[in-house]
Motif scaffolding. Structure first.
Motif, mmCIF file in Angstrom:
data_model
loop_
_atom_site.group_PDB
_atom_site.id
_atom_site.type_symbol
_atom_site.label_atom_id
_atom_site.label_comp_id
_atom_site.label_asym_id
_atom_site.label_seq_id
_atom_site.Cartn_x
_atom_site.Cartn_y
_atom_site.Cartn_z
ATOM 1 N N TYR A 1 0.837 -1.196 0.000
ATOM 2 C CA TYR A 1 0.000 0.000 0.000
ATOM 3 C C TYR A 1 0.878 1.255 0.000
ATOM 4 N N HIS A 2 0.354 2.290 -0.599
ATOM 5 C CA HIS A 2 1.074 3.561 -0.673
ATOM 6 C C HIS A 2 1.328 4.077 0.741
ATOM 7 N N PRO A 3 2.494 4.682 1.004
ATOM 8 C CA PRO A 3 2.770 5.202 2.347
ATOM 9 C C PRO A 3 1.723 6.202 2.851
ATOM 10 N N ASP A 4 1.007 6.882 1.930
ATOM 11 C CA ASP A 4 -0.002 7.861 2.331
ATOM 12 C C ASP A 4 -1.417 7.286 2.360
ATOM 13 N N GLU A 5 -1.545 5.971 2.186
ATOM 14 C CA GLU A 5 -2.882 5.378 2.120
ATOM 15 C C GLU A 5 -3.603 5.490 3.462
ATOM 16 N N GLU A 6 -4.824 6.027 3.421
ATOM 17 C CA GLU A 6 -5.654 6.157 4.628
ATOM 18 C C GLU A 6 -6.724 5.080 4.702
ATOM 19 N N TYR A 7 -7.080 4.507 3.553
ATOM 20 C CA TYR A 7 -8.239 3.616 3.486
ATOM 21 C C TYR A 7 -7.786 2.201 3.165
ATOM 22 N N LEU A 8 -7.576 1.423 4.220
ATOM 23 C CA LEU A 8 -7.000 0.089 4.113
ATOM 24 C C LEU A 8 -8.084 -0.982 4.069
ATOM 25 N N PRO A 9 -7.724 -2.207 3.725
ATOM 26 C CA PRO A 9 -8.719 -3.278 3.661
ATOM 27 C C PRO A 9 -9.084 -3.799 5.052
ATOM 28 N N GLY B 1 -10.626 1.152 7.574
ATOM 29 C CA GLY B 1 -10.360 -0.271 7.491
ATOM 30 C C GLY B 1 -9.516 -0.770 8.648
ATOM 31 N N ASP B 2 -9.065 -2.009 8.554
ATOM 32 C CA ASP B 2 -8.278 -2.608 9.632
ATOM 33 C C ASP B 2 -7.401 -3.694 9.032
ATOM 34 N N LEU B 3 -6.146 -3.335 8.769
ATOM 35 C CA LEU B 3 -5.238 -4.265 8.100
ATOM 36 C C LEU B 3 -5.020 -5.537 8.920
ATOM 37 N N SER B 4 -5.081 -5.418 10.246
ATOM 38 C CA SER B 4 -4.852 -6.603 11.087
ATOM 39 C C SER B 4 -5.976 -7.626 10.958
ATOM 40 N N ASN C 1 8.275 -17.767 -4.685
ATOM 41 C CA ASN C 1 7.433 -17.600 -5.875
ATOM 42 C C ASN C 1 6.208 -16.731 -5.638
ATOM 43 N N LYS C 2 6.253 -15.858 -4.636
ATOM 44 C CA LYS C 2 5.104 -15.005 -4.345
ATOM 45 C C LYS C 2 5.208 -13.704 -5.155
ATOM 46 N N PRO C 3 4.288 -13.466 -6.102
ATOM 47 C CA PRO C 3 4.336 -12.224 -6.874
ATOM 48 C C PRO C 3 3.987 -11.023 -6.002
ATOM 49 N N VAL C 4 4.404 -9.848 -6.452
ATOM 50 C CA VAL C 4 4.163 -8.608 -5.722
ATOM 51 C C VAL C 4 3.163 -7.757 -6.489
ATOM 52 N N GLY C 5 2.200 -7.203 -5.764
ATOM 53 C CA GLY C 5 1.238 -6.281 -6.348
ATOM 54 C C GLY C 5 1.213 -4.983 -5.559
ATOM 55 N N GLY D 1 4.758 0.978 0.595
ATOM 56 C CA GLY D 1 4.548 1.337 1.983
ATOM 57 C C GLY D 1 4.328 0.071 2.804
ATOM 58 N N SER D 2 3.239 0.029 3.562
ATOM 59 C CA SER D 2 2.916 -1.175 4.334
ATOM 60 C C SER D 2 2.611 -2.328 3.388
ATOM 61 N N GLY D 3 3.114 -3.517 3.741
ATOM 62 C CA GLY D 3 2.879 -4.685 2.907
ATOM 63 C C GLY D 3 2.287 -5.822 3.709
ATOM 64 N N ILE D 4 1.591 -6.709 3.013
ATOM 65 C CA ILE D 4 0.983 -7.860 3.678
ATOM 66 C C ILE D 4 0.987 -9.047 2.734
ATOM 67 N N ASP D 5 1.282 -10.226 3.265
ATOM 68 C CA ASP D 5 1.212 -11.469 2.496
ATOM 69 C C ASP D 5 -0.244 -11.919 2.473
#
Length: 542
Positions: free
Chosen positions: A253-261, A319-322, A413-417, A451-455
């Motif tokens: 996610y972009h470092p300035d992202e306010e609206y997370l999943p 949202g709440d990434l956790s 083998n995990k692609p990045v998006g 920015g923040s990343g998650i698998d």
């Protein structure tokens, strides 16, 4: 053209290197015929061959002006026959496949061509090339169809032993696919089934179609067909989960992202409300969505909205990434020779858009804002061996396929998006993608950065796999077919009023036209629908 060194020698091209996934394939859990190396289509058994012998290459034109190379599949397993040759642009590492076949029925599934027609030769071309190339269309016997072309580096016709045509009832209609190369009225494209979806039986052969001087009938080719209409090559539940664990994308996610999943249940547990047309009293939604209306269609009778209380509403918007969980749809594609693992991601809120107008970056007020946002990525995996071949990145109302050789990988083998700032469109690379007129430098910004990343494999749930029958129980919220957000009509002219004060008159109308051309769901005027209402749910990606 960048194809020679200072001494005049030919410089290496990207295609001179073969691509392999960063890590070896794991051992898949046992069961069924998934990843067994061969698939029976009903009288015709096929294998996927991804090793080749180069026949001819051209070093100009096409993608990045680097040309293309044409290959014969080699080696071919004993008892199997070549169905067509492989073509690829030179601007990427070699990574492809074609199918070879053997008869498992009455012995008449395959037949030699009766002759060949020369489609095109490079003899008169002045483009830089390795020798000369000749493209031949097999002439199939009555009741048979050709599914691929032959390429030679000699003007002599190929032997009729070189290739096999396929009995017509084992074939399906095809259409051109991705662009490969063109020059002087001659063009080459990939080939795919015309009809593609979870019930479609057309099978890609991996071959290509060629067109010379606008002629199409001379190069018409078919694809194969899964006449057996079975799904024995599809992964079982343990295998599907293993695929996700092996290939689960990292999403940044972009470092300035306010609206997370978030997870869907987190949205419901934090005060989401179900509204009904004509009823002023909204209903709280149960944690599992069991009180949502089921089935039907998006008729405007119901919609979901965030809590009314301002503080709770602002919390849920972010949202709440956790709590994030991704939801998997496992579906057969290309006649069950591939598995599509569709990774659905939910966001409680989609933020406002920004425009780029040449050197200016301008907030667009409320344009782009809406409650509820479903995005997805799709992993396309070979059922012959379980190898990842492509990834689809959804981008608002469309998207793009990216071959594995062009992806960024992390942890094996995990692609990045990369998810775009506020809009959550998915991209394979970080940076700016402009939705509009890139030549003029006018459009909606899609900014991505690490920015923040998650698998995405950290928390997932298989919510749909029709071919598995009762092995998958669909959650109630998946069969809610109405809007996941209210319809809110923005006065675009009013929202643009402050923006346009900053712009010259000749740019104002251009920006307004670009914005008005966007779908209502992208603009934020129309509450988005859930995964099952998307066209790609039962069909192929666009």
């Amino acid at each position: 053209m960048g194809n020679t060194t200072a001494t005049g020698a030919l410089s290496p091209l990207p295609i001179d290197t073969s691509f392999r996934l960063p890590s070896p394939l794991p051992s898949w859990p046992p069961g069924g015929e998934f990843a067994e190396g061969r698939i029976d289509l009903g009288g015709l058994e096929v294998r996927q061959v991804s090793t080749f012998t180069k026949v001819w290459a051209v070093r100009g034109g096409g993608q990045d002006d680097l040309g293309a190379t044409f290959f014969r599949p080699s080696p071919v397993p004993p008892g199997f026959s070549v169905l067509g040759y492989y073509a690829q642009p030179n601007n990427r590492p070699l990574f492809g496949w074609v199918l070879v076949a053997t008869d498992t029925g009455n012995g008449d599934a395959l037949a030699k061509p009766s002759d060949y027609t020369l489609v095109w030769s490079s003899e008169s071309s002045t483009i830089k090339q390795d020798g000369r190339g000749y493209f031949w269309l097999p002439t199939p016997p009555q009741g048979y169809a050709a599914v691929g072309l032959v390429v030679t580096n000699s003007s002599e016709k190929p032997s009729v032993e070189e290739i096999r045509c396929v009995r017509s009832d084992l074939t399906d209609q095809s259409q051109s696919d991705a662009y490969v190369w063109s020059t002087d009225g001659f063009s080459v494209n990939g080939l795919r089934p015309s009809t593609r979806g979870i019930k479609a039986l057309g099978v890609s052969v991996g071959t290509f179609i060629a067109q010379a001087n606008g002629a199409t009938t001379a190069t018409s080719l078919a694809c194969l067909k899964n006449r057996a209409s079975n799904f024995t090559s599809m992964p079982n539940m343990m295998q599907a989960e293993a695929l996700m664990k092996a290939y689960s994308p990292w999403i940044y996610y972009h470092p300035d992202e306010e609206y997370l999943p978030s997870s869907v249940s987190w949205l419901f547990d934090n005060g989401a409300l179900l509204y009904q047309k004509g009823n002023q009293n909204p209903t709280p939604i149960g944690s599992d969505g069991s009180n949502l209306p089921q089935g039907g269609s998006n008729d405007g009778a119901y919609w979901i909205d965030l809590p009314v209380d301002g503080g709770r509403r602002d919390k849920v918007k972010k949202g709440d990434l956790s709590s994030m969980k991704v939801y998997l749809q496992i579906k057969p594609m290309l006649g069950a020779t591939f598995t599509d693992v569709v990774i659905w991601i939910f966001y409680p809120f989609n933020g406002p858009a920004k425009a780029k107008v040449q050197l200016l970056n301008i907030p667009l007020g409320k344009i782009g804002q809406h409650v509820g946002d479903w995005e997805h990525m799709t992993l396309r995996i070979s059922n012959f061996n379980g190898e990842l071949w492509r990834v689809y990145f959804s981008q608002h109302s469309s998207g793009a396929w990216v071959d594995a050789s062009q992806l960024e990988f992390q942890e094996g083998n995990k692609p990045v998006g990369y998810s775009s700032l506020h809009g959550h469109a998915m991209y394979a690379k970080p940076g700016l993608v402009l939705q509009g007129d890139s030549k003029l430098g006018i459009g909606i910004r899609n900014d991505t950065a690490k920015g923040s990343g998650i698998d995405s494999g950290g928390s997932f749930e298989v919510v749909a796999a029709e071919y598995m029958g009762s092995a998958v129980s669909e959650p109630s919220w998946l069969n809610y077919m109405r809007q996941w957000g209210p319809t809110v009509s923005y006065d675009i002219a009013n929202e643009l009023k402050n923006v346009e004060k900053l712009l010259p008159k000749n740019l104002r109308s251009k920006l307004e036209n670009i914005i008005k051309s966007l779908p209502a769901e992208v603009l934020g005027e129309e509450g988005p629908t859930g995964p099952k209402e998307k066209n790609s749910w039962a069909m192929d990606e666009k």
